[in-house]
Write an enzyme that holds these catalytic residues in place. Structure first.
Site, PDB file in Angstrom:
ATOM      1  N   CYS A 188      -5.128   5.470  -4.631  1.00 18.99           N
ATOM      2  CA  CYS A 188      -4.441   4.225  -4.294  1.00 18.99           C
ATOM      3  C   CYS A 188      -3.000   4.411  -4.742  1.00 18.99           C
ATOM      4  O   CYS A 188      -2.728   4.610  -5.933  1.00 18.99           O
ATOM      5  CB  CYS A 188      -5.093   3.049  -5.024  1.00 18.99           C
ATOM      6  SG  CYS A 188      -4.170   1.489  -4.879  1.00 18.99           S
ATOM      7  N   CYS A 227       0.868  -1.186   0.000  1.00 20.63           N
ATOM      8  CA  CYS A 227       0.000   0.000   0.000  1.00 20.63           C
ATOM      9  C   CYS A 227       0.897   1.226   0.000  1.00 20.63           C
ATOM     10  O   CYS A 227       1.510   1.556   1.026  1.00 20.63           O
ATOM     11  CB  CYS A 227      -0.915  -0.009   1.224  1.00 20.63           C
ATOM     12  SG  CYS A 227      -1.948   1.468   1.360  1.00 20.63           S
ATOM     13  N   THR A 247      -0.273   2.446  -4.974  1.00 25.60           N
ATOM     14  CA  THR A 247       0.311   1.525  -5.938  1.00 25.60           C
ATOM     15  C   THR A 247      -0.367   1.661  -7.304  1.00 25.60           C
ATOM     16  O   THR A 247       0.277   1.477  -8.338  1.00 25.60           O
ATOM     17  CB  THR A 247       0.227   0.069  -5.444  1.00 25.60           C
ATOM     18  OG1 THR A 247      -1.123  -0.254  -5.093  1.00 25.60           O
ATOM     19  CG2 THR A 247       1.137  -0.140  -4.242  1.00 25.60           C
ATOM     20  N   ARG A 250      -9.238  -3.309  -4.787  1.00 28.61           N
ATOM     21  CA  ARG A 250      -9.617  -4.629  -4.287  1.00 28.61           C
ATOM     22  C   ARG A 250      -9.751  -4.588  -2.772  1.00 28.61           C
ATOM     23  O   ARG A 250      -8.876  -4.122  -2.061  1.00 28.61           O
ATOM     24  CB  ARG A 250      -8.509  -5.624  -4.694  1.00 28.61           C
ATOM     25  CG  ARG A 250      -8.656  -7.021  -4.169  1.00 28.61           C
ATOM     26  CD  ARG A 250      -7.388  -7.816  -4.423  1.00 28.61           C
ATOM     27  NE  ARG A 250      -6.218  -7.186  -3.805  1.00 28.61           N
ATOM     28  CZ  ARG A 250      -5.025  -7.791  -3.702  1.00 28.61           C
ATOM     29  NH1 ARG A 250      -4.832  -8.990  -4.204  1.00 28.61           N
ATOM     30  NH2 ARG A 250      -4.020  -7.154  -3.120  1.00 28.61           N
ATOM     31  N   ASN A 292      -6.758  -4.742  -8.604  1.00 26.91           N
ATOM     32  CA  ASN A 292      -7.082  -3.322  -8.537  1.00 26.91           C
ATOM     33  C   ASN A 292      -7.242  -2.803  -9.958  1.00 26.91           C
ATOM     34  O   ASN A 292      -6.388  -3.069 -10.820  1.00 26.91           O
ATOM     35  CB  ASN A 292      -5.958  -2.559  -7.827  1.00 26.91           C
ATOM     36  CG  ASN A 292      -5.719  -3.065  -6.417  1.00 26.91           C
ATOM     37  OD1 ASN A 292      -6.506  -2.809  -5.514  1.00 26.91           O
ATOM     38  ND2 ASN A 292      -4.635  -3.795  -6.220  1.00 26.91           N
TER      39      ASN A 292
END
Length: 324
Positions: free
Chosen positions: A226, A77, A228, A218, A199
């Site tokens: 997000c 994350c 990443t 996800r 994701n």
């Protein structure tokens, strides 16, 4: 049980940070799952995208584990890692440390501000792979290519990659949140294609080295940002767009903005994710494990930090205009 925590966010991707190093907490795996489901609930809980557990490590200054709001654990994350980086850097009185994650020990540091008044932290996003087995994704396609995915709308093409959690990125003319939510939900109902879920990001190219990204995460759903996913999208923009490696790419999101620097050495990629790690408040949650009930007390707000971030958020919103 009393649990001290910090409510924090990276680019509006918000978390409950629990420092096991300082406070000596020990949780079973089931308790971590239960805590995430209970506390992250936005209606009846504290409300967040996940919980960051800061733990002891024999490989680095600290270890991070991140549990999504549905109780599942994420491999990585990026936004959460910035929050953990800030917390440990301040505690250690250092400017550079390493944090252990599930897949790698990653370098983190405080760097030059990406926006006036915003303390900025850089985290390494790696390992990066286009190998379908690394997600995994069961499709017949060349690595780093744009493909249609069985079960998803045929007018959309995606580039699958892991960073190291699984992502698919589609470059679109305009971002439609309703469509993204539908596609993200559907993709995570295709175990024959994505056995571990995935994701899903839509990316709009705004100008040279500037993009707008939104993600169905996800275990979470639509999220403000997000880390990443923004990193993965930046990399895709250097392969299938005109953005450059080695230069900061400004990534606008619903929660603000970050900078990503995609670095390539021979055939290997790595990404530097640079952005805020804003503390919203700290407090104590008094939890009764038997009844699964809790209440929060001793709240202290970090009003000035949030006021500064509001300015960044307003600027980011001005960059995406009427996008939905």
């Amino acid at each position: 049980m009393d649990i001290q925590f910090i409510k924090c966010h990276g680019s509006g991707n918000d978390f409950i940070l629990i420092d096991e190093l300082t406070h000596g907490y020990t949780f079973t795996e089931k308790e971590r799952e239960d805590l995430s489901i209970l506390l992250c609930d936005r209606k009846d809980g504290i409300g967040s995208d996940g919980i960051l557990f800061v733990m002891d490590s024999d490989k680095a200054e600290a270890r991070m584990r991140m549990f999504n709001s549905d109780g599942t654990e994420a491999e990585m994350c990026g936004n959460g890692l910035r929050c953990v980086a800030r917390h440990v850097l301040e505690k250690e009185g250092k400017t550079h440390i390493a944090v252990e994650t599930e897949k790698a020990v990653l370098a983190v540091s405080q760097v030059e501000e990406i926006f006036p008044g915003i303390d900025t932290f850089s985290v390494a996003i790696e390992p990066v792979s286009f190998d379908p087995a690394s997600l995994p994704v069961h499709v017949d396609a060349d690595p780093a290519s744009k493909i249609t995915i069985p079960g998803l709308p045929e007018h959309l093409t995606f580039t699958p990659l892991s960073v190291p959690n699984p992502h698919i990125v589609s470059i679109v003319e305009d971002i439609n949140q309703e469509e993204l939510a539908q596609v993200g939900k559907k993709a995570n109902q295709l175990p024959e294609v994505f056995p571990n879920g995935v994701n899903v990001s839509f990316m709009k190219l705004l100008e040279k080295n500037k993009v707008f990204v939104q993600t169905y995460e996800r275990g979470v759903g639509l999220t403000n940002a997000c880390g990443t996913a923004m990193s993965a999208s930046s990399l895709v923009s250097t392969i299938h767009g005109s953005n450059e490696t080695g230069e900061p790419i400004v990534v606008i999101n619903k929660g603000g903005l970050v900078n990503c620097v995609v670095e390539k050495e021979k055939e290997s990629f790595s990404i530097q994710l640079r952005g805020n790690a804003t503390n919203v408040y700290e407090a104590v949650v008094q939890l009764d494990w038997n009844t699964r009930t809790f209440h929060v007390e001793n709240r202290k707000d970090f009003t000035e930090e949030q006021r500064k971030y509001d300015k960044l958020e307003a600027y980011a919103a001005s960059q995406i205009g009427g996008d939905s």
